[in-house]
Design an enzyme around this catalytic site. Structure first.
Site, PDB file in Angstrom:
ATOM      1  N   LYS A 256       0.842  -1.200   0.000  1.00 44.01           N
ATOM      2  CA  LYS A 256       0.000   0.000   0.000  1.00 44.01           C
ATOM      3  C   LYS A 256       0.878   1.251   0.000  1.00 44.01           C
ATOM      4  O   LYS A 256       0.595   2.229  -0.686  1.00 44.01           O
ATOM      5  CB  LYS A 256      -0.922   0.000   1.233  1.00 44.01           C
ATOM      6  CG  LYS A 256      -2.017  -1.066   1.144  1.00 44.01           C
ATOM      7  CD  LYS A 256      -2.742  -1.265   2.466  1.00 44.01           C
ATOM      8  CE  LYS A 256      -3.677  -2.462   2.394  1.00 44.01           C
ATOM      9  NZ  LYS A 256      -4.260  -2.825   3.694  1.00 44.01           N
TER      10      LYS A 256
ATOM     11  N   GLN B   9      -4.174  -2.274  10.036  1.00 44.24           N
ATOM     12  CA  GLN B   9      -4.050  -3.529   9.291  1.00 44.24           C
ATOM     13  C   GLN B   9      -4.587  -4.693  10.136  1.00 44.24           C
ATOM     14  O   GLN B   9      -4.136  -4.919  11.244  1.00 44.24           O
ATOM     15  CB  GLN B   9      -2.579  -3.763   8.915  1.00 44.24           C
ATOM     16  CG  GLN B   9      -2.349  -4.935   7.986  1.00 44.24           C
ATOM     17  CD  GLN B   9      -3.030  -4.769   6.618  1.00 44.24           C
ATOM     18  OE1 GLN B   9      -2.971  -3.716   6.005  1.00 44.24           O
ATOM     19  NE2 GLN B   9      -3.700  -5.817   6.162  1.00 44.24           N
TER      20      GLN B   9
ATOM     21  N   ASP C  76     -10.669   2.834   5.084  1.00 44.09           N
ATOM     22  CA  ASP C  76     -11.060   1.435   4.857  1.00 44.09           C
ATOM     23  C   ASP C  76     -12.583   1.274   4.904  1.00 44.09           C
ATOM     24  O   ASP C  76     -13.120   0.230   4.542  1.00 44.09           O
ATOM     25  CB  ASP C  76     -10.435   0.531   5.938  1.00 44.09           C
ATOM     26  CG  ASP C  76      -9.238  -0.254   5.415  1.00 44.09           C
ATOM     27  OD1 ASP C  76      -9.089  -0.360   4.179  1.00 44.09           O
ATOM     28  OD2 ASP C  76      -8.457  -0.768   6.246  1.00 44.09           O
TER      29      ASP C  76
END
Ligand code: NDP
Length: 302
Positions: A58, A102, A125
């Site tokens: 990312k 994460q 997200d």
């Protein structure tokens, strides 16, 4: 026949590339016109090798588009309170636009609590209760979760903008993929059947549908005789397989056989995966716009 088969493959990599190009342009305009530099902060707890790989990827793609990023590496035994403290700091930091934790997290930390501490306007997200709840109610969230958003984009790119009335089966009901995507498809006026590991006669249910979307992680589970002629097959599942000394990524569909029947199919890799990253970068650009109250037609956020 080869060419006919090729035309069925949804090239997620190429579609994602076009989106990233537009994100890159947007980042440039933001910098030049507004002196704003989009930035993504990622929290990585422990040393899970896959999570490390994902955050690095990312970061690499963000950098390519001029998006600043930082990986906050925290030790596996860090307390929940300390993680929440870092998120509070990032929520208040004016230079931070996107915050991502994460997953998965270790047992002693509540993922729900951690994620829900993120400011919904920085939740790139799209996992906070605020953003998910808005999707559930059919309202516009600040952010859609990346993989579901990528799938809707792919569906529209092959079926046209209007998905109304299509019969779709969602295989998998996780909080990060299956559930939000099911509601997003309902909001697109599709008729959605949501299935999971307790579903009976999954093969028969699949066979009736115009669209099959699978997010399980069970390689080759969906066979050709589960698929209606001409159906659109979207494969979200990813499993690593060691073949010889190489690592292969495989999806939930029995690809070689299913492609003969499908109208369209996403390959693994090169289908949904690249779209997920593109959507994260898009959401980070969008966060910079939202947080600075900018509505600029020259910057495409789709
Ligand atoms: P989860 O493990 O959280 O969810 C898997 C889902 O599949 C569950 O709802 C489970 O049912 C269901 N399931 C398991 N076995 C069966 C079965 N035999 N029949 C029907 N349903 C079944 O995974 P995620 O949603 O996080 O991810 C799913 C897959 O997608 C993984 O391979 C992951 O790597 C991949 N993925 C890919 C992304 C991408 O960018 N391409 C992004 C995110 C994930 P139950 O709820 O009953 O347990």
């Amino acid at each position: 026949l080869g060419d006919k088969i090729n035309k069925k493959i949804i090239n997620g990599k190429k579609i994602a590339k076009d989106i990233k190009k537009n994100v890159g342009k947007g980042v440039l305009i933001l910098a030049e016109k507004y002196k704003i530099f989009p930035r993504l902060d990622m929290i990585l707890i422990g040393d899970n090798s896959e999570s490390t790989l994902y955050t690095r990827a990312k970061r690499k793609y963000a950098k390519k588009l001029g998006i600043k990023s930082k990986i906050h590496r925290l030790p596996a035994d860090i307390s929940e309170k300390q993680v929440l403290g870092l998120i509070d700091e990032l929520n208040d930091a004016p230079d931070t636009h996107g915050i991502l934790v994460q997953l998965p997290l270790s047992q002693h930390i509540s993922a729900q609590k951690v994620i829900d501490t993120i400011d919904p306007k920085k939740d790139v997200d799209g996992f906070t209760v605020y953003n998910m709840g808005n999707i559930f109610l059919g309202y516009k969230p600040y952010f859609y979760p990346c993989t579901p958003q990528g799938v809707i984009y792919l569906l529209k790119s092959v079926l046209g903008g209007d998905l109304s009335g299509l019969d779709v089966i969602m295989v998998g009901r996780s909080n990060i993929v299956g559930k939000p995507l099911s509601y997003m498809m309902i909001n697109e006026n599709m008729t959605v059947t949501v299935t999971h590991s307790y579903t009976k006669n999954l093969n028969e249910l699949c066979r009736e549908k115009d669209v099959i979307v699978s997010a399980v992680g069970n390689p080759g589970m969906i066979k050709a005789d589960w698929v209606k002629e001409g159906a659109v097959c979207i494969d979200i599942g990813i499993k690593r397989r060691d073949i010889g000394d190489k690592v292969h990524l495989v999806g939930d569909f029995d690809y070689e056989e299913v492609i003969k029947k499908a109208g369209f199919i996403t390959p693994v890799p090169g289908g949904v995966g690249p779209m997920t990253i593109a959507m994260l970068l898009l959401n980070t650009l969008k966060a910079a716009l939202i947080l600075n109250d900018i509505n600029d037609q020259d910057i495409m956020v789709y």
